[in-house]
Design a protein around this motif. Sequence first.
Motif, PDB file in Angstrom:
ATOM      1  N   ILE A 202      24.078  55.476   7.153  1.00 22.08           N
ATOM      2  CA  ILE A 202      24.786  54.347   7.749  1.00 22.08           C
ATOM      3  C   ILE A 202      23.861  53.690   8.759  1.00 22.08           C
ATOM      4  O   ILE A 202      23.249  54.361   9.599  1.00 22.08           O
ATOM      5  N   LEU A 203      23.756  52.372   8.664  1.00 24.91           N
ATOM      6  CA  LEU A 203      22.945  51.596   9.598  1.00 24.91           C
ATOM      7  C   LEU A 203      23.790  50.472  10.169  1.00 24.91           C
ATOM      8  O   LEU A 203      24.419  49.728   9.418  1.00 24.91           O
ATOM      9  N   TYR A 204      23.815  50.373  11.487  1.00 23.76           N
ATOM     10  CA  TYR A 204      24.375  49.193  12.141  1.00 23.76           C
ATOM     11  C   TYR A 204      23.212  48.396  12.705  1.00 23.76           C
ATOM     12  O   TYR A 204      22.464  48.883  13.559  1.00 23.76           O
ATOM     13  N   ASP A 205      23.057  47.181  12.220  1.00 24.58           N
ATOM     14  CA  ASP A 205      21.951  46.320  12.634  1.00 24.58           C
ATOM     15  C   ASP A 205      22.526  45.063  13.266  1.00 24.58           C
ATOM     16  O   ASP A 205      23.157  44.252  12.591  1.00 24.58           O
ATOM     17  N   ASN A 227      21.723  55.982  -0.926  1.00 21.35           N
ATOM     18  CA  ASN A 227      22.545  54.813  -0.648  1.00 21.35           C
ATOM     19  C   ASN A 227      22.472  54.473   0.832  1.00 21.35           C
ATOM     20  O   ASN A 227      22.256  55.345   1.678  1.00 21.35           O
ATOM     21  N   LEU A 228      22.670  53.196   1.114  1.00 18.98           N
ATOM     22  CA  LEU A 228      22.682  52.722   2.497  1.00 18.98           C
ATOM     23  C   LEU A 228      23.903  51.841   2.709  1.00 18.98           C
ATOM     24  O   LEU A 228      24.118  50.880   1.974  1.00 18.98           O
ATOM     25  N   LYS A 253      21.365  47.160  -5.246  1.00 16.87           N
ATOM     26  CA  LYS A 253      22.756  47.504  -5.515  1.00 16.87           C
ATOM     27  C   LYS A 253      23.194  48.754  -4.760  1.00 16.87           C
ATOM     28  O   LYS A 253      24.393  48.986  -4.594  1.00 16.87           O
ATOM     29  N   ARG A 254      22.238  49.570  -4.330  1.00 17.18           N
ATOM     30  CA  ARG A 254      22.564  50.777  -3.581  1.00 17.18           C
ATOM     31  C   ARG A 254      22.609  50.531  -2.077  1.00 17.18           C
ATOM     32  O   ARG A 254      22.716  51.467  -1.293  1.00 17.18           O
ATOM     33  N   MET A 255      22.514  49.270  -1.676  1.00 17.61           N
ATOM     34  CA  MET A 255      22.700  48.900  -0.274  1.00 17.61           C
ATOM     35  C   MET A 255      23.964  48.050  -0.171  1.00 17.61           C
ATOM     36  O   MET A 255      24.046  46.970  -0.756  1.00 17.61           O
ATOM     37  N   GLU A 347      32.776  44.448  -1.990  1.00 20.26           N
ATOM     38  CA  GLU A 347      31.632  45.147  -1.392  1.00 20.26           C
ATOM     39  C   GLU A 347      32.089  46.104  -0.299  1.00 20.26           C
ATOM     40  O   GLU A 347      31.597  47.234  -0.196  1.00 20.26           O
ATOM     41  N   THR A 348      33.048  45.666   0.501  1.00 23.80           N
ATOM     42  CA  THR A 348      33.575  46.532   1.557  1.00 23.80           C
ATOM     43  C   THR A 348      34.319  47.725   0.971  1.00 23.80           C
ATOM     44  O   THR A 348      34.199  48.861   1.458  1.00 23.80           O
TER      45      THR A 348
END
Length: 451
Positions: A202-205, A227-228, A253-255, A347-348
């Motif tokens: 998980i990335l919060y940018d 996955n990301l 597709k894996r992001m 997507e969500t």
Amino acid sequence: MEEEIEREIVRPGSYIVVQKQNFRKLCKVSEKGTFTLGKEQIEMEQLIGKCYWSTFKMIPSKNGKKNITLILAEKAETSEELRKGVTSGIDNRSITDDGTSQKLSKEEIEDLREAGKSSNEIVGCLIENSTSFASKTEYSQEKYIKKKENKYFRYLTILKPSIAILQAIYFRQDHSKINCLRMDTLSQILSFCDVKADGQYILYDGGSCGLAAAALMSRIGSKTKGNLIHLHPGNQAQMTLVHAMNFPDEQLKRMHTVNLYTFLRLYHQGEEVIIDELAKKYALSRKLANDVKRKNSNEDENILNIKRPKFEDSNMKADELIVHENNKVDDTTSLVGSFKMPRWFDETREAVNRIKESVAQGLAIIGREHPLNIINELLSFLGASRPFVIYHCHREPLQETYVALKQRKDIINLKLFSNFCRGYQVLHNRTHPDIMTNDLGGYLLTGYLVI
């Protein structure tokens, strides 16, 4: 194998890095497009179908005075040969810089450039017609040749975008665009987050032009199981540098790029609540649109040559609506049936399903906001004995976050530190720190979640 070879060839729509000596620029390739380099317009047509790391010579184009076309070259010329066999003086005290030492006029030098002469030929002519060059010291001669070579250099190289190259370009141009992320800081974020090819992260940018997401996806790699889940504030994520990396479709597709607030609502409240709310908002907006149309129609019934105002719902995208212009509907209930789910919902939902199936193996937060509330919400999605890392360009928000997390019993090994790294110029008999070193590098807060 063939796919890997194709990725090494420049195609329309792909990104390239143009390097001319020490200058680099990111560009997107198009068939009939151009990019600006100084005051010149460089045509891209000759780049298509060529391999990355190819060198091209710049020659005048027939399409305009400042237009430049490119031809493939085996290698770029260097000025090493110009320094051979040239005598030098002891010191520069007898040299007077009055602008009269160069016999060639500006017009004659410009004619040499327009004639397509190479940088070595132009610099050689300048040396031959200079009355003071032979009197200069060896160091001054090298400085003079380097300065003129930079000005008249007619070669450029096409580089394949990488994380290190993109970070260097943006950090040099405007470090605030990538949230002051240095390359050594970015590498430590990947290390402390323990990013692997087969994990889920998980990335919060909160504003790095997609540099952090591109770095994590590059570390995960193509044709892997990793996955990301890329969370972001606002309506649109910053994806400039993600696209610049030219990732294949299967890797992209894996992001899953989703809004943080929407992700949390869908996870905690469920799909039915969100769908019902979106449908009611859509029905209400369409009812208001129909009311406005009928009102305008009645007011303009007897007026000729006046166009009816067109109503557009600013809250919904055009491709997310199904409009029935001929149906006159007075209540919101019958309008719900024509509702079409927005694209971001799928997507969500995919991101939520991913995190429900398997917890994250690492968590990274890179934002401009205060990270305390964000880390408190996202820690519930992190697996046991898994690491997290928080980056901020200022120290104070991380200090407050450190104090708050220290009080929790499920957080261990908390560390708050700065990783400032000074660069050094290492040359023969003149090694010293870089004078123009930027001291912005941010701060890191790392730790582990345990149960």
